[in-house]
Design an enzyme around this catalytic site. Structure first.
Site, PDB file in Angstrom:
ATOM      1  N   ASN A 148       0.856  -1.185   0.000  1.00 24.23           N
ATOM      2  CA  ASN A 148       0.000   0.000   0.000  1.00 24.23           C
ATOM      3  C   ASN A 148       0.897   1.242   0.000  1.00 24.23           C
ATOM      4  O   ASN A 148       1.693   1.435   0.922  1.00 24.23           O
ATOM      5  CB  ASN A 148      -0.897  -0.021   1.243  1.00 24.23           C
ATOM      6  CG  ASN A 148      -1.921   1.101   1.237  1.00 24.23           C
ATOM      7  OD1 ASN A 148      -1.611   2.240   0.919  1.00 24.23           O
ATOM      8  ND2 ASN A 148      -3.145   0.777   1.603  1.00 24.23           N
TER       9      ASN A 148
ATOM     10  N   HIS B 273      -5.663   3.472  -1.693  1.00 23.90           N
ATOM     11  CA  HIS B 273      -6.991   3.774  -1.142  1.00 23.90           C
ATOM     12  C   HIS B 273      -7.267   5.249  -1.402  1.00 23.90           C
ATOM     13  O   HIS B 273      -6.942   6.106  -0.584  1.00 23.90           O
ATOM     14  CB  HIS B 273      -7.020   3.466   0.356  1.00 23.90           C
ATOM     15  CG  HIS B 273      -8.386   3.547   0.962  1.00 23.90           C
ATOM     16  ND1 HIS B 273      -8.783   2.734   1.999  1.00 23.90           N
ATOM     17  CD2 HIS B 273      -9.453   4.325   0.697  1.00 23.90           C
ATOM     18  CE1 HIS B 273     -10.027   3.014   2.335  1.00 23.90           C
ATOM     19  NE2 HIS B 273     -10.454   3.986   1.559  1.00 23.90           N
TER      20      HIS B 273
ATOM     21  N   GLU C 185      -8.717   0.075  -2.976  1.00 23.06           N
ATOM     22  CA  GLU C 185      -9.593  -0.030  -1.814  1.00 23.06           C
ATOM     23  C   GLU C 185     -10.475   1.210  -1.722  1.00 23.06           C
ATOM     24  O   GLU C 185     -10.083   2.292  -2.158  1.00 23.06           O
ATOM     25  CB  GLU C 185      -8.785  -0.115  -0.526  1.00 23.06           C
ATOM     26  CG  GLU C 185      -7.825  -1.266  -0.431  1.00 23.06           C
ATOM     27  CD  GLU C 185      -7.041  -1.244   0.862  1.00 23.06           C
ATOM     28  OE1 GLU C 185      -6.506  -2.304   1.244  1.00 23.06           O
ATOM     29  OE2 GLU C 185      -6.951  -0.167   1.496  1.00 23.06           O
TER      30      GLU C 185
ATOM     31  N   THR D 233      -8.195   6.174   9.197  1.00 23.63           N
ATOM     32  CA  THR D 233      -7.728   4.934   8.580  1.00 23.63           C
ATOM     33  C   THR D 233      -8.834   3.900   8.674  1.00 23.63           C
ATOM     34  O   THR D 233      -9.810   4.085   9.406  1.00 23.63           O
ATOM     35  CB  THR D 233      -6.445   4.423   9.265  1.00 23.63           C
ATOM     36  OG1 THR D 233      -5.931   3.304   8.543  1.00 23.63           O
ATOM     37  CG2 THR D 233      -6.706   4.033  10.712  1.00 23.63           C
TER      38      THR D 233
ATOM     39  N   HIS E 181      -3.754  -4.548   7.745  1.00 21.42           N
ATOM     40  CA  HIS E 181      -3.840  -3.514   8.764  1.00 21.42           C
ATOM     41  C   HIS E 181      -2.903  -3.851   9.913  1.00 21.42           C
ATOM     42  O   HIS E 181      -3.118  -4.789  10.671  1.00 21.42           O
ATOM     43  CB  HIS E 181      -5.251  -3.298   9.315  1.00 21.42           C
ATOM     44  CG  HIS E 181      -5.396  -1.959  10.013  1.00 21.42           C
ATOM     45  ND1 HIS E 181      -5.762  -0.805   9.350  1.00 21.42           N
ATOM     46  CD2 HIS E 181      -5.192  -1.602  11.292  1.00 21.42           C
ATOM     47  CE1 HIS E 181      -5.787   0.203  10.201  1.00 21.42           C
ATOM     48  NE2 HIS E 181      -5.437  -0.250  11.391  1.00 21.42           N
TER      49      HIS E 181
ATOM     50  N   GLY F 274       1.124  -1.345   4.265  1.00 24.86           N
ATOM     51  CA  GLY F 274       1.568  -0.019   3.887  1.00 24.86           C
ATOM     52  C   GLY F 274       2.344   0.687   4.978  1.00 24.86           C
ATOM     53  O   GLY F 274       3.555   0.868   4.887  1.00 24.86           O
ATOM     54  N   HIS F 275       1.659   1.078   6.044  1.00 26.67           N
ATOM     55  CA  HIS F 275       2.260   1.946   7.060  1.00 26.67           C
ATOM     56  C   HIS F 275       3.551   1.367   7.634  1.00 26.67           C
ATOM     57  O   HIS F 275       4.591   2.048   7.662  1.00 26.67           O
ATOM     58  CB  HIS F 275       1.253   2.195   8.185  1.00 26.67           C
ATOM     59  CG  HIS F 275       1.749   3.136   9.228  1.00 26.67           C
ATOM     60  ND1 HIS F 275       1.702   4.513   9.080  1.00 26.67           N
ATOM     61  CD2 HIS F 275       2.329   2.911  10.435  1.00 26.67           C
ATOM     62  CE1 HIS F 275       2.220   5.087  10.151  1.00 26.67           C
ATOM     63  NE2 HIS F 275       2.606   4.140  10.990  1.00 26.67           N
TER      64      HIS F 275
END
Length: 239
Positions: A8, A44, A71, A101, A191, A214-215
């Site tokens: 992501n 997203h 997304e 988020t 997540h 992602g993060h």
């Protein structure tokens, strides 16, 4: 085959947008991430464009040669993007406007008819469908009735509990993954998955097809380098 890694890249867009201009270059980052071995790119695009912009969605379509996963909440804007861009996969997320988020899964019982209609429209575009969901067996059974191709486990609760009791943290996910397999639903997850908790998750989830990260990955890349980080995550997903 190992589980696929879809990166992501929202956070890269967030850094770019903090200063304006085109640094870091999102398209170049997507190209490099794929060349480093990632099997997919996830975005997203939210209505306020605080990270991914509408232009990004189209620009990335030109360079993503792996799986392109978009997304979002299936409003008119999102559906129009899917129709024009035709990504590999559309992941439906129950995000209200302005949310920071994605931190909850769909109530597939309450929104059953809405999701069934949306799913039919997206599949008619030739796009694989996935639905963001928590470890609730009734919701997963309803997802199968809705007709989506896959579910994506919201793994925030797993990540939050992992350091205290990883066996307890993983148990509901394993149980629900077994149900999903029986219902012929593909399994994705995302997540707060990280270098610390990803391998244990992979080892305990039968049929895990894809993770979207992602993060944590982009944060790790600040210390470890993007190429090295992608390879480290991929190594954790090998059977």
């Amino acid at each position: 085959m190992g589980t696929k890694l879809s990166v992501n890249i929202n956070k890269i867009a967030t850094i770019r947008n903090a200063r304006g201009g085109n640094t870091p270059n999102l398209v170049e980052a997507a190209k490099q991430i794929q060349s480093f071995g990632a099997e997919g790119i996830t975005i997203h695009p939210r209505p306020d464009e605080r990270h991914i912009t509408k232009k990004d969605v189209y620009d990335l379509k030109k360079v993503v040669y792996t799986e392109y996963n978009i997304e979002g909440y299936p409003n008119d804007r999102f559906m129009a993007l899917l129709k024009e861009v035709k990504p590999t996969q559309a992941t439906l997320v129950p995000d209200p406007p302005g949310v920071l988020t994605s931190n909850a899964g769909w109530d597939t019982l309450e929104h059953f008819e809405f999701l069934k209609k949306i799913n039919q429209e997206i599949k008619a575009m030739g796009i694989r469908t996935s639905i963001f969901i928590e470890t609730n067996e009734e919701m997963i059974a309803a997802s199968a009735e809705i007709g989506v191709d896959r579910i994506e486990f919201y793994t925030g609760p797993y990540a939050a509990q992992f350091s205290n009791d990883k066996a307890k943290a993983i148990a509901p996910f394993t149980k629900c993954a077994e149900l999903a397999e029986k219902l012929n639903l593909g399994i994705n997850a995302g997540h707060d998955l990280s270098l610390e908790n990803l391998k244990f998750f992979k080892q305990n989830i039968p049929g895990l097809l894809e993770v979207s990260i992602g993060h944590a990955l982009i944060s790790d890349a600040l210390y470890l380098g993007l190429e090295n980080t992608v390879k480290m995550y991929k190594d954790l997903l090998v059977d």
